[in-house]
Design a protein around this motif. Structure first.
Motif, PDB file in Angstrom:
ATOM      1  N   LYS A  86     120.721  71.112   6.311  1.00  0.00           N
ATOM      2  CA  LYS A  86     122.071  70.887   6.849  1.00  0.00           C
ATOM      3  C   LYS A  86     122.678  72.178   7.393  1.00  0.00           C
ATOM      4  O   LYS A  86     123.159  72.199   8.537  1.00  0.00           O
ATOM      5  N   PRO A  87     122.684  73.286   6.636  1.00  0.00           N
ATOM      6  CA  PRO A  87     123.242  74.523   7.208  1.00  0.00           C
ATOM      7  C   PRO A  87     122.431  75.052   8.385  1.00  0.00           C
ATOM      8  O   PRO A  87     122.997  75.623   9.327  1.00  0.00           O
ATOM      9  N   LEU A  88     121.112  74.868   8.353  1.00  0.00           N
ATOM     10  CA  LEU A  88     120.289  75.307   9.474  1.00  0.00           C
ATOM     11  C   LEU A  88     120.586  74.479  10.717  1.00  0.00           C
ATOM     12  O   LEU A  88     120.680  75.013  11.831  1.00  0.00           O
ATOM     13  N   ALA A  89     120.763  73.173  10.517  1.00  0.00           N
ATOM     14  CA  ALA A  89     121.103  72.305  11.645  1.00  0.00           C
ATOM     15  C   ALA A  89     122.418  72.733  12.283  1.00  0.00           C
ATOM     16  O   ALA A  89     122.572  72.696  13.508  1.00  0.00           O
ATOM     17  N   ILE A  91     123.560  75.742  12.459  1.00  0.00           N
ATOM     18  CA  ILE A  91     123.336  76.985  13.201  1.00  0.00           C
ATOM     19  C   ILE A  91     122.755  76.717  14.584  1.00  0.00           C
ATOM     20  O   ILE A  91     123.114  77.381  15.556  1.00  0.00           O
ATOM     21  N   VAL A  92     121.850  75.736  14.696  1.00  0.00           N
ATOM     22  CA  VAL A  92     121.187  75.481  15.983  1.00  0.00           C
ATOM     23  C   VAL A  92     121.757  74.279  16.721  1.00  0.00           C
ATOM     24  O   VAL A  92     121.277  73.943  17.809  1.00  0.00           O
ATOM     25  N   GLY A  93     122.763  73.616  16.154  1.00  0.00           N
ATOM     26  CA  GLY A  93     123.381  72.485  16.841  1.00  0.00           C
ATOM     27  C   GLY A  93     122.498  71.262  16.867  1.00  0.00           C
ATOM     28  O   GLY A  93     122.202  70.702  17.929  1.00  0.00           O
ATOM     29  N   ALA A  94     122.074  70.835  15.688  1.00  0.00           N
ATOM     30  CA  ALA A  94     121.151  69.704  15.574  1.00  0.00           C
ATOM     31  C   ALA A  94     121.583  68.783  14.448  1.00  0.00           C
ATOM     32  O   ALA A  94     122.507  69.088  13.685  1.00  0.00           O
ATOM     33  N   LYS A  95     120.906  67.662  14.336  1.00  0.00           N
ATOM     34  CA  LYS A  95     121.049  66.809  13.175  1.00  0.00           C
ATOM     35  C   LYS A  95     120.084  67.317  12.103  1.00  0.00           C
ATOM     36  O   LYS A  95     118.997  67.824  12.438  1.00  0.00           O
ATOM     37  N   PRO A  96     120.418  67.183  10.821  1.00  0.00           N
ATOM     38  CA  PRO A  96     119.531  67.703   9.774  1.00  0.00           C
ATOM     39  C   PRO A  96     118.101  67.188   9.868  1.00  0.00           C
ATOM     40  O   PRO A  96     117.154  67.944   9.606  1.00  0.00           O
ATOM     41  N   GLU A  97     117.935  65.929  10.262  1.00  0.00           N
ATOM     42  CA  GLU A  97     116.582  65.372  10.339  1.00  0.00           C
ATOM     43  C   GLU A  97     115.800  65.920  11.527  1.00  0.00           C
ATOM     44  O   GLU A  97     114.586  65.722  11.626  1.00  0.00           O
ATOM     45  N   GLU A  98     116.474  66.641  12.439  1.00  0.00           N
ATOM     46  CA  GLU A  98     115.800  67.190  13.611  1.00  0.00           C
ATOM     47  C   GLU A  98     115.242  68.588  13.370  1.00  0.00           C
ATOM     48  O   GLU A  98     114.591  69.149  14.262  1.00  0.00           O
ATOM     49  N   GLY A 255     111.300  78.173  11.819  1.00  0.00           N
ATOM     50  CA  GLY A 255     111.839  76.821  11.829  1.00  0.00           C
ATOM     51  C   GLY A 255     111.593  76.150  13.163  1.00  0.00           C
ATOM     52  O   GLY A 255     111.290  76.802  14.166  1.00  0.00           O
ATOM     53  N   ILE A 256     111.707  74.814  13.174  1.00  0.00           N
ATOM     54  CA  ILE A 256     111.532  74.062  14.411  1.00  0.00           C
ATOM     55  C   ILE A 256     112.632  73.026  14.563  1.00  0.00           C
ATOM     56  O   ILE A 256     113.281  72.619  13.592  1.00  0.00           O
ATOM     57  N   PHE A 257     112.823  72.609  15.805  1.00  0.00           N
ATOM     58  CA  PHE A 257     113.693  71.492  16.161  1.00  0.00           C
ATOM     59  C   PHE A 257     112.891  70.522  17.011  1.00  0.00           C
ATOM     60  O   PHE A 257     112.175  70.936  17.935  1.00  0.00           O
ATOM     61  N   VAL A 258     112.983  69.244  16.696  1.00  0.00           N
ATOM     62  CA  VAL A 258     112.441  68.184  17.546  1.00  0.00           C
ATOM     63  C   VAL A 258     113.550  67.145  17.703  1.00  0.00           C
ATOM     64  O   VAL A 258     114.082  66.650  16.708  1.00  0.00           O
ATOM     65  N   HIS A 259     113.886  66.831  18.933  1.00  0.00           N
ATOM     66  CA  HIS A 259     114.975  65.878  19.179  1.00  0.00           C
ATOM     67  C   HIS A 259     114.609  64.496  18.649  1.00  0.00           C
ATOM     68  O   HIS A 259     113.452  64.060  18.760  1.00  0.00           O
ATOM     69  N   GLU A 260     115.594  63.818  18.097  1.00  0.00           N
ATOM     70  CA  GLU A 260     115.342  62.519  17.471  1.00  0.00           C
ATOM     71  C   GLU A 260     114.774  61.482  18.437  1.00  0.00           C
ATOM     72  O   GLU A 260     114.132  60.513  18.001  1.00  0.00           O
ATOM     73  N   LYS A 261     114.963  61.675  19.733  1.00  0.00           N
ATOM     74  CA  LYS A 261     114.430  60.707  20.700  1.00  0.00           C
ATOM     75  C   LYS A 261     112.908  60.652  20.692  1.00  0.00           C
ATOM     76  O   LYS A 261     112.319  59.707  21.239  1.00  0.00           O
ATOM     77  N   HIS A 262     112.287  61.650  20.072  1.00  0.00           N
ATOM     78  CA  HIS A 262     110.821  61.696  20.030  1.00  0.00           C
ATOM     79  C   HIS A 262     110.235  61.227  18.696  1.00  0.00           C
ATOM     80  O   HIS A 262     109.010  61.198  18.552  1.00  0.00           O
ATOM     81  N   PHE A 263     111.066  60.869  17.755  1.00  0.00           N
ATOM     82  CA  PHE A 263     110.561  60.565  16.419  1.00  0.00           C
ATOM     83  C   PHE A 263     109.583  59.376  16.406  1.00  0.00           C
ATOM     84  O   PHE A 263     108.636  59.365  15.633  1.00  0.00           O
TER      85      PHE A 263
END
Length: 428
Positions: A86-89, A91-98, A255-263
């Motif tokens: 949650k805090p990392l999300a 920082i990068v402007g994401a949802k926690p699951e991303e 760390g990584i980010f993957v947009h939820e549209k790709h889940f």
């Protein structure tokens, strides 16, 4: 703000600084019995004092529980990373699951390219910034070669215009549009490591998608430095290190980010590992990889808990400070004052001895200012180092200085600038 070239002015700004107490949260290296002026957070952030406590706690859990530490105690390791999502999300402007925490930066870049660089005979090219950090260049070249293409043809680089140091956003977008039919991927850094230029990630992502290409970012110099909105910008993927502005130790966990549209996209290939299997059924040890939901499905290897503990100590400080917005506000003030002090030196000598190549518009820069030294650059840098200023030298003539809002002061900026001024006469 009207700046003044005086120690009293710098000290007055420090007295008014609402974040001044956070300097005490960090261990400052010493030089001849005094705190160094540490302006190298763009390369390695300072150690939070809480790190020893956080790591010590996990060493204690290991001592007390052994292997059962994965499931027992007040911090079971199996889900330890969940506390930071949650805090990392934020920082990068994401949802926690991303987002998730894993590996190191270039390893993560390769793993994400497995999914988001799937070239064919028509779309196989990657558009990148010219002069990207070598790790990215090597990773991209090797991925292109692995797929059987020639990097000289498949990698498109966008460089600054003649006589300029930073990239023109219009040139980036035009290059994407010009190569739209052949582009498989647009891959940029969030901030150029050499000049400190912040790229227009939103515009780049939108234009890449209109061209039918994926868009990803290496946020090594952006994460924890400038505001990001990866989810809202529609960025497909991103990765970053944690040892610069996130202060999580040399070689710290990435760390990584993957947009939820790709889940749920079954067409995205990935290199699988046990840790990427859904945690609820991971210990059934069955054949056939079934990825965990969200970004965690890209995990490969077991969490390195001691590295995670260092990262958690640092991430908790972002929550304690109240978010990146407060850090950004002070950062703009620090770089603004540093810019002013460079200009004062140039005016004093009647020539541009120190040329700032970082964008003048504060919106398009972070903590870092890069300066070209017109006279004895390396000797100037060495003079700063010998007098307790830790910055960063880049061949052939650039000094990078990064006042970090967590632990740097306006007095740091003033004193470093005075030493820079002093070097001009000391080195004659």
């Amino acid at each position: 703000m009207i700046h003044q070239n005086t120690l009293e002015f710098a000290e007055a700004l420090d007295a008014q600084d609402e974040l001044k107490a956070f300097r005490k949260e960090f261990l400052i290296p010493q030089h001849e019995g005094n705190d160094v002026i540490y302006l190298c957070g763009n390369s390695l952030g300072l150690q939070p004092k809480s790190v020893s406590q956080y790591v010590g706690k996990q060493l204690g859990n290991w001592q007390q529980h052994g292997v059962e530490g994965w499931f027992n105690g007040d911090d079971p390791w199996l889900l330890y990373h969940e506390q930071m999502k949650k805090p990392l999300a934020a920082i990068v402007g994401a949802k926690p699951e991303e987002v998730t925490i894993m590996n190191s930066l270039t390893v993560n870049l390769h793993l994400l390219l497995v999914s988001f660089y799937q070239p064919n005979s028509k779309r196989y090219k990657i558009l990148v910034e010219g002069g990207a950090f070598p790790s990215d260049q090597y990773a991209i070249e090797s991925q292109v070669n692995f797929h059987g293409f020639d990097a000289k043809n498949a990698v498109i680089e966008v460089f600054p215009r003649e006589g300029e140091y930073t990239l023109n956003t219009g040139d980036i977008l035009s290059a994407i549009e010009k190569n739209a039919d052949e582009l498989a991927l647009v891959l940029f850094s969030g901030i150029n490591y050499y000049t400190g230029q912040v790229f227009d990630m939103k515009a780049i992502a939108e234009t890449a998608h209109k061209a039918g290409a994926y868009c990803g970012f290496d946020l090594a110099h952006a994460a924890g430095n400038v505001p990001l909105a990866l989810h809202d910008w529609g960025v497909d993927f991103a990765c970053w290190c944690s040892y610069k502005y996130m202060n999580s130790g040399p070689g710290g966990i990435s760390g990584i980010f993957v947009h939820e549209k790709h889940f749920e996209n079954k067409e995205l290939k990935r290199f699988a590992g046990w840790w990427g299997y859904g945690a609820g059924k991971r210990f059934l040890m069955t054949q056939g990889f079934v990825p965990a939901s969200g970004a965690e499905g890209w995990q490969v290897s077991t969490s390195p808990i001691l590295l995670m503990a260092v990262h958690k100590a640092a991430i908790d400080l972002f929550e304690k400070v109240g978010g990146l917005e407060k850090l950004r506000k002070k950062s703009l003030m620090l770089t603004g004052y540093l810019e002013y002090m460079f200009e004062q030196i140039n005016q004093k000598y009647g020539e541009e001895l120190f040329k700032i190549i970082t964008p003048k518009d504060a919106e398009w820069r972070g903590c870092q200012l890069s300066i070209i030294c017109k006279r004895d650059g390396k000797k100037t840098f060495d003079y700063l180092t010998q007098n307790g200023v830790i910055g960063d030298w880049r061949e052939p003539d650039v000094i990078r200085l990064s006042p970090v809002p967590f632990y740097n002061t306006f007095k740091d900026v003033y004193n470093a600038s005075k030493l820079l001024d002093e070097s001009l006469t000391a080195l004659v």
